[in-house]
Design a protein around this motif. Structure first.
Motif, PDB file in Angstrom:
ATOM      1  N   SER A 176      42.998  95.030   8.385  1.00  0.00           N
ATOM      2  CA  SER A 176      42.508  94.715   7.046  1.00  0.00           C
ATOM      3  C   SER A 176      43.670  94.526   6.073  1.00  0.00           C
ATOM      4  N   LYS A 177      44.663  95.411   6.141  1.00  0.00           N
ATOM      5  CA  LYS A 177      45.842  95.286   5.271  1.00  0.00           C
ATOM      6  C   LYS A 177      46.569  93.973   5.533  1.00  0.00           C
ATOM      7  N   VAL A 178      46.714  93.615   6.795  1.00  0.00           N
ATOM      8  CA  VAL A 178      47.379  92.358   7.148  1.00  0.00           C
ATOM      9  C   VAL A 178      46.612  91.183   6.561  1.00  0.00           C
ATOM     10  N   SER A 179      45.305  91.217   6.677  1.00  0.00           N
ATOM     11  CA  SER A 179      44.468  90.148   6.130  1.00  0.00           C
ATOM     12  C   SER A 179      44.649  90.010   4.625  1.00  0.00           C
ATOM     13  N   ASN A 180      44.806  91.135   3.951  1.00  0.00           N
ATOM     14  CA  ASN A 180      44.949  91.123   2.491  1.00  0.00           C
ATOM     15  C   ASN A 180      46.286  90.583   2.015  1.00  0.00           C
ATOM     16  N   VAL A 181      47.338  90.739   2.820  1.00  0.00           N
ATOM     17  CA  VAL A 181      48.667  90.318   2.360  1.00  0.00           C
ATOM     18  C   VAL A 181      49.150  89.004   2.962  1.00  0.00           C
ATOM     19  N   LEU A 182      48.496  88.518   3.993  1.00  0.00           N
ATOM     20  CA  LEU A 182      48.963  87.294   4.646  1.00  0.00           C
ATOM     21  C   LEU A 182      48.578  86.079   3.816  1.00  0.00           C
ATOM     22  N   ILE A 183      49.563  85.419   3.276  1.00  0.00           N
ATOM     23  CA  ILE A 183      49.326  84.211   2.487  1.00  0.00           C
ATOM     24  C   ILE A 183      50.121  83.048   3.064  1.00  0.00           C
ATOM     25  N   ARG A 184      51.404  83.254   3.209  1.00  0.00           N
ATOM     26  CA  ARG A 184      52.309  82.173   3.579  1.00  0.00           C
ATOM     27  C   ARG A 184      52.073  81.625   4.986  1.00  0.00           C
ATOM     28  N   HIS A 185      51.825  82.481   5.930  1.00  0.00           N
ATOM     29  CA  HIS A 185      51.689  82.052   7.321  1.00  0.00           C
ATOM     30  C   HIS A 185      50.232  82.178   7.772  1.00  0.00           C
ATOM     31  N   LYS A 186      49.343  81.518   7.082  1.00  0.00           N
ATOM     32  CA  LYS A 186      47.903  81.610   7.367  1.00  0.00           C
ATOM     33  C   LYS A 186      47.497  80.690   8.533  1.00  0.00           C
TER      34      LYS A 186
END
Length: 131
Positions: free
Chosen positions: A12-22
């Motif tokens: 969940s944390k990864v999902s919340n912070v991943l922007i650049r490498h989507k």
């Protein structure tokens, strides 16, 4: 943090912070890059720091049982990681786990379920999982 579902929390944390490498293309190439960095950190522990040495030799599979084979196999690692190398390897494994979680997120897979299924497989196959 509730440790009972730590994989779900991490995912969940990864999902919340991943922007650049989507993009899946970014994720799989970053995953491969992070794998290389884990390997590099291990090698540097031996070649640059010297806290460990890697003395590889042929494994002996000539035992009578799988348990004897398992007990006779070697990791080829001598020594122990110093604090700096341990920290670096943990950091690189953490980044690698980040991209594993990202991959799971893109395919709507639960990292926790994957780990639990693998635990069940290991329990079911036991020592035969080595084959």
């Amino acid at each position: 943090m509730d440790n009972s579902n730590i994989c779900d929390n991490f995912q969940s944390k990864v999902s919340n912070v991943l922007i650049r490498h989507k993009s899946i293309l970014d994720i799989i190439t970053k995953l491969e890059e992070s794998n290389s960095k884990v390997n590099r950190a291990v090698v540097k522990s031996a070649t640059s720091c010297g806290c460990i040495s890697i003395n590889a030799s042929r494994q002996d599979y000539s035992k009578d049982s799988l348990i004897e084979i398992k007990d006779s196999l070697k990791s080829h690692i001598e020594g122990e990681l110093c604090e700096n190398c341990k920290e670096k390897i943990e950091e690189e494994i953490g980044k690698h786990m980040f991209y594993i979680a990202s991959l799971c997120n893109n395919f709507n897979l639960s990292l926790e379920e994957i780990v639990l299924k693998e635990i069940d497989t290991i329990k079911t196959l036991g020592i035969y999982n080595l084959l």
